[in-house]
Design an enzyme around this catalytic site. Sequence first.
Site, PDB file in Angstrom:
ATOM      1  N   ARG A   1      23.603  46.165  34.625  1.00 50.08           N
ATOM      2  CA  ARG A   1      24.433  46.040  33.430  1.00 50.08           C
ATOM      3  C   ARG A   1      25.214  44.740  33.493  1.00 50.08           C
ATOM      4  O   ARG A   1      25.324  44.118  34.544  1.00 50.08           O
ATOM      5  CB  ARG A   1      25.379  47.216  33.266  1.00 50.08           C
ATOM      6  CG  ARG A   1      26.441  47.337  34.338  1.00 50.08           C
ATOM      7  CD  ARG A   1      27.329  48.557  34.074  1.00 50.08           C
ATOM      8  NE  ARG A   1      28.330  48.754  35.083  1.00 50.08           N
ATOM      9  CZ  ARG A   1      29.539  48.179  35.097  1.00 50.08           C
ATOM     10  NH1 ARG A   1      29.877  47.336  34.155  1.00 50.08           N
ATOM     11  NH2 ARG A   1      30.406  48.447  36.048  1.00 50.08           N
TER      12      ARG A   1
ATOM     13  N   HIS B   1       5.087  30.110  51.332  1.00 51.53           N
ATOM     14  CA  HIS B   1       3.740  29.642  51.668  1.00 51.53           C
ATOM     15  C   HIS B   1       2.798  29.928  50.509  1.00 51.53           C
ATOM     16  O   HIS B   1       3.068  30.764  49.652  1.00 51.53           O
ATOM     17  CB  HIS B   1       3.248  30.336  52.945  1.00 51.53           C
ATOM     18  CG  HIS B   1       4.149  30.108  54.108  1.00 51.53           C
ATOM     19  ND1 HIS B   1       4.215  28.912  54.779  1.00 51.53           N
ATOM     20  CD2 HIS B   1       5.051  30.924  54.704  1.00 51.53           C
ATOM     21  CE1 HIS B   1       5.108  28.997  55.742  1.00 51.53           C
ATOM     22  NE2 HIS B   1       5.636  30.209  55.719  1.00 51.53           N
TER      23      HIS B   1
ATOM     24  N   GLY C   1      25.494  43.495  51.341  1.00 49.90           N
ATOM     25  CA  GLY C   1      24.778  43.370  52.604  1.00 49.90           C
ATOM     26  C   GLY C   1      23.284  43.591  52.477  1.00 49.90           C
ATOM     27  O   GLY C   1      22.805  44.283  51.581  1.00 49.90           O
TER      28      GLY C   1
ATOM     29  N   ALA D   1      23.824  45.787  47.396  1.00 54.08           N
ATOM     30  CA  ALA D   1      23.262  45.808  48.749  1.00 54.08           C
ATOM     31  C   ALA D   1      21.795  46.218  48.707  1.00 54.08           C
ATOM     32  O   ALA D   1      21.364  46.986  47.850  1.00 54.08           O
ATOM     33  CB  ALA D   1      24.054  46.767  49.627  1.00 54.08           C
TER      34      ALA D   1
END
Length: 188
Positions: free
Chosen positions: A179, A111, A138, A156
């Site tokens: 890296r 938006h 995750g 994650a």
Amino acid sequence: MTEFEKMLAGDEFDGGSESINQVRQNAADLLQAINGSTDDRHRSELFQQLMGSMSESSIIRSPFYCEFGKTISIGEKTFLNMNITMLDGAKITIGNNVLVGPNTQFYSASHDLNYLKRRSWATHCAPIIVEDDVWIGGNVVINQGVTIGARSVIAANSVVNSNVPPDSLYGGTPAKLIRKIHENEQGS
């Protein structure tokens, strides 16, 4: 040009238009059936109806959420773990041999910073591309307009706001280069 076509072109669009609502409702109906099914063959057939394209060798675990489905393409031998969310107002393209961890979110929509435009829910969308052999950990958020280069790894809990070059390990909020992934780490 329909509002759905405007959305795909990255222009401002009316998210409540009939052309958009039809695609959104079709996706909602298919997602309800997909997320309620335990029959992998049936789920695969439903995903073929939902997605723009999806290889039959790829797997998506339930629950899975998206807004349109027809804007998503998934390559071969790709695995999306449970609880993936895709705000797919622009194309989301996921390559071959990609692994996506649970609770990952793809946000092709955004938006305006101008509050007056937000009052009318003005939305603009930009595509997301995940190239071949990428591993996404995750609870990652991938924002609009991002390309993640081939063979890269996203740690994650990262938030990816900008492009990731190939063969790179990125992590953090916002995600930054940790890296490069070296040739001897890439296998044979």
